[in-house]
Design an enzyme around this catalytic site. Structure first.
Site, mmCIF file in Angstrom:
data_model
loop_
_atom_site.group_PDB
_atom_site.id
_atom_site.type_symbol
_atom_site.label_atom_id
_atom_site.label_comp_id
_atom_site.label_asym_id
_atom_site.label_seq_id
_atom_site.Cartn_x
_atom_site.Cartn_y
_atom_site.Cartn_z
ATOM 1 N N HIS A 294 11.882 11.387 -51.834
ATOM 2 C CA HIS A 294 12.062 12.329 -50.736
ATOM 3 C C HIS A 294 12.263 13.723 -51.317
ATOM 4 C CE1 HIS A 294 12.462 8.879 -48.106
ATOM 5 N NE2 HIS A 294 13.333 8.390 -48.957
ATOM 6 N N ASP B 103 7.712 18.279 -51.947
ATOM 7 C CA ASP B 103 6.625 17.424 -51.449
ATOM 8 C C ASP B 103 5.302 18.174 -51.427
ATOM 9 O OD1 ASP B 103 7.850 14.965 -51.024
ATOM 10 O OD2 ASP B 103 8.521 15.496 -49.017
#
Length: 109
Positions: free
Chosen positions: A56, A82
């Site tokens: 994450h 990300d």
């Protein structure tokens, strides 16, 4: 599987081994559909100590030390790690693979 003859790219973000368990192992898909470009995006790669751990954005920022550089560590409104470490590199690699495939079809490379 019914859609695969008509698509150029499959992007998946499962942990390593999930696609195989679903009967969709990337190697098998490409054997069956040679035109297909398969992009697997994982948090920590396909192999290695952390490969099976879900990733994450907050974890990546913490592991890289970015959170420690912030005055008050807190999640950002955008998933920076990300995007920078997963989505952008994947998009460029897919574009390069599509370009290469196009050149091969026209005998240009």
């Amino acid at each position: 599987l019914a859609l695969l003859p008509d698509v150029d790219v499959v992007v998946e973000g499962f942990r390593p081994g999930v696609m195989k368990r679903l009967g969709l192992a990337p190697q098998e898909l490409v054997k069956r559909f040679p035109h297909l470009i398969v992009c697997s995006i994982t948090g920590y790669g396909q192999t290695g100590v952390k490969a099976s751990i879900p990733g994450h954005d907050l974890n990546y920022m913490s592991n890289s030390g970015v959170l420690g550089m912030m005055r008050e560590p807190a999640p950002l409104p955008v998933q920076v790690a990300d995007m920078a470490g997963g989505a952008w590199p994947a998009a460029f690699q897919i574009a390069a693979a599509l370009y290469r495939r196009g050149k091969q079809r026209t005998n240009g490379g």
